[in-house]
Design an enzyme around this catalytic site. Structure first.
Site, PDB file in Angstrom:
ATOM      1  CG  LEU A  36      -4.061  -1.251  -9.215  1.00  0.00           C
ATOM      2  CD1 LEU A  36      -4.062  -2.660  -9.805  1.00  0.00           C
ATOM      3  CD2 LEU A  36      -4.108  -0.208 -10.340  1.00  0.00           C
ATOM      4  CB  SER A  74      -3.945   0.369  -0.056  1.00  0.00           C
ATOM      5  OG  SER A  74      -4.338   0.997   1.144  1.00  0.00           O
ATOM      6  CB  ALA A  75      -0.725   5.077  -0.044  1.00  0.00           C
ATOM      7  CB  ALA A 118      -5.620   8.305  -1.615  1.00  0.00           C
ATOM      8  CD  GLN A 119      -8.536   1.599  -0.480  1.00  0.00           C
ATOM      9  OE1 GLN A 119      -7.794   1.254   0.444  1.00  0.00           O
ATOM     10  NE2 GLN A 119      -9.676   0.961  -0.730  1.00  0.00           N
ATOM     11  CB  VAL A 120      -5.502   3.343  -6.837  1.00  0.00           C
ATOM     12  CG1 VAL A 120      -5.846   3.281  -8.319  1.00  0.00           C
ATOM     13  CG2 VAL A 120      -4.718   4.611  -6.524  1.00  0.00           C
ATOM     14  CG  ASP A 164       6.746  12.012  -4.547  1.00  0.00           C
ATOM     15  OD1 ASP A 164       7.815  11.695  -3.993  1.00  0.00           O
ATOM     16  OD2 ASP A 164       5.644  11.574  -4.187  1.00  0.00           O
TER      17      ASP A 164
END
EC number: 2.7.-.-
Length: 546
Positions: free
Chosen positions: A129, A131-132, A135-137, A287
């Site tokens: 869904l 991505s960074a 991490a990713q989701v 944040d």
């Protein structure tokens, strides 16, 4: 340094030199090893000489990869350290990283949870869904109840990459601190260490889960902020499972307006959420950039903020909150003397700070700002100017205040994007005044008594015995002190007598030596020497006696 690390270091230096970062330090301030190293790399030419310094720094961070991009994003919030043009450019950095393959994500989740994905989740989507860099989701459903979820998973093998880059960043920071004295104000070693702690914390998703649970509990039943539910039984260090939410990104103003959202109330809700977290809960989401805030589709006339990604939070103790609230009230009342006194009382600046000079410095910086209408004044920039002034008076770094100022800038910027006429001061003032009233008024005293009542009720039966024991120990200590004082006086008297005898002995010695040189007084000289010996012997015994 391993060959791989040396290769990476060369790559970093190449990118920095190609963007002309070395030219940001005037030649007269560059140490000779740096000038020599630059000349030895003569084949590395600056690629885009016409760009501004901020743009060149931003491009360098983008070329260095995700770890440096996140570092640049963190630096963009440290406006107490960086010039505004550089901070603004770094704020444009985007954490755009290609996703890793869904099969690798599945394996990582199964490794962390110790069972196949299908055992716990239905409809697991291997297409991420989001991505960074860290991490990713992925999305799915809980098998036990069918609830929609998102599964956040740390990138495989990311830790060694991060550790290697952090070591190189620490090496570069030490070199800059050692060879560029003018960098002391930027505190490179300290800034890199702060980033190291932040990014290593982000690698532990159990920490983020705990933060989200705390924030959700604080706002249970609130119509201002909603935090998605965390399913702790499925969370591990590298996997976070939480409720999937649907909302409009807070920065998508056309979509918010199309949904009929009350923009004025939405902006004020953001301020309410921030000050409630800080002054009621002492625990705030640190944040709150637009990517982490959504607005519920439901009830657009009574909009609800939705907060995600609780990896970075801040906390304040009771004293910090009191001094902060009093500071806000004092400088909006233009009571600069009180602002200066509060900085000294709180320990934020050294106790020997000259309050008069500090007050004058604060007045010089803030008075021009307050010539504007309050509705046009940036709350965050007032704090920033205040901290920058205090830093000239050796204000110690306060990490909790840095996080607070960063979050306030986010909230204020969002609020004014949503509703340009937002008067942050008028919105915040009731929260500050109400909090101060609760802390120092009769209600605060009564609450403190109620809070301590169970403790005193438990200790009350022991009170007579404690009083008796205290009196007995006091009497014993008094007798002991009297004895020690008497011994001290005796010892002092003996030492005085010893010094007197040694002095007399020294005098007799001198007289005796002189008389021995006179033939007609040899007998008296011998008597004087004998007297000197006797005095020294007695003085020595006196000095040794206890």
């Amino acid at each position: 340094m391993t060959p791989k690390e040396f290769k990476r270091l060369y790559r970093i230096i190449t990118i920095l030199l190609e963007q002309g970062i070395d030219e940001l330090v005037p030649a007269r301030y560059q140490p000779w090893p740096g000038r020599l190293a630059r000349r030895s790399l003569f084949w590395l030419k600056k690629k885009q000489p016409d760009l501004s310094r901020g743009a060149r720094i931003r491009l360098a961070f983008e070329a260095l990869g995700p770890i440096f991009i996140k570092f640049g994003q963190m630096l963009s919030t440290r406006r107490d350290l960086l010039p505004p043009d550089i901070a603004e450019e770094l704020a444009m950095l985007q954490d755009r990283v290609p996703p890793f393959c869904g099969q690798a994500a599945r394996l990582k989740i199964e490794e962390s949870l110790g069972c196949p994905v299908e055992t716990l989740f239905d409809d697991f989507d291997e297409t991420p869904l989001a991505s960074a860099s860290i991490a990713q989701v992925h999305t799915g459903r809980l098998k036990e109840n069918g609830r929609e979820i998102v599964i956040k998973v740390i990138r495989p093998d990311i830790e060694p990459v991060i550790e290697a880059d952090l070591r190189l960043m620490q090496t570069l920071a030490r070199l800059v601190a050692r060879f560029v004295p003018q960098s002391a104000r930027l505190r490179p070693i300290e800034v890199v260490e702060e980033y190291r702690k932040t990014i290593l914390d982000e690698l532990n998703l159990m920490r983020e889960a705990a933060n989200a649970i705390q924030l959700r509990r604080n706002f249970t039943g609130s119509d201002a902020l909603y935090v998605p539910e965390v399913f702790t039984e499925h969370c591990r260090e590298h996997v976070l499972v939480m409720e999937r939410i649907y909302g409009i990104p807070v920065s998508d103003i056309p979509a918010l307006e199309a949904n009929g959202t009350n923009m004025k109330l939405l902006a004020e809700r953001g301020v309410e959420v921030f000050f409630t977290q800080v002054f009621r809960d002492s625990f705030f989401h640190a944040d709150m950039h637009p990517g982490n805030i959504f607005v519920s589709y439901e009830h657009p006339d009574n909009p609800l903020w939705i907060g995600i990604d609780c990896g970075i939070v801040g906390t304040l103790n009771r004293e910090d909150k009191r001094y902060l609230a009093e500071n806000f009230l004092a400088f909006f009342n233009r009571d600069y003397r009180r602002v200066a006194e509060l900085h000294v009382e709180s320990g934020w600046v050294p106790p020997d700070t000259k309050v008069d000079e500090f007050e004058f410095a604060i007045r010089t910086v803030l008075e021009p700002i307050f010539e504007k209408p309050l509705s046009e004044i940036s709350f965050g920039h007032v704090l920033l100017n205040l901290f920058n002034t205090a830093r000239r008076f050796n204000m110690a770094v306060q990490p909790q205040l840095v996080l607070l100022q960063k979050t306030l800038l986010y909230v204020e910027g969002l609020g004014r994007q949503l509703y340009p006429q937002l008067d942050l001061w008028q919105t915040a003032k009731p929260y500050l005044e109400n909090w101060m009233h609760e802390q120092v008024g009769p209600k605060a005293v009564w609450n403190a008594i109620k809070e301590k009542a169970p403790f005193w009720a438990e200790k009350l039966p022991e009170l007579p015995e404690l009083v008796y024991e205290t009196l007995r120990q006091t009497r014993h200590q008094q007798r002991h002190f009297d004895q020690m004082f008497a011994d001290f006086r005796r010892h002092s008297r003996r030492q005085g007598q010893a010094r007197y005898l040694l002095g007399v002995g020294a005098s007799l010695l001198l007289v005796g030596v002189f008389l021995l040189t006179q033939k007609q007084h040899i007998e008296w000289g011998q008597i004087s020497l004998a007297g000197a010996g006797l005095c020294w012997l007695l003085g020595w015994f006196k000095a040794r006696s206890h």
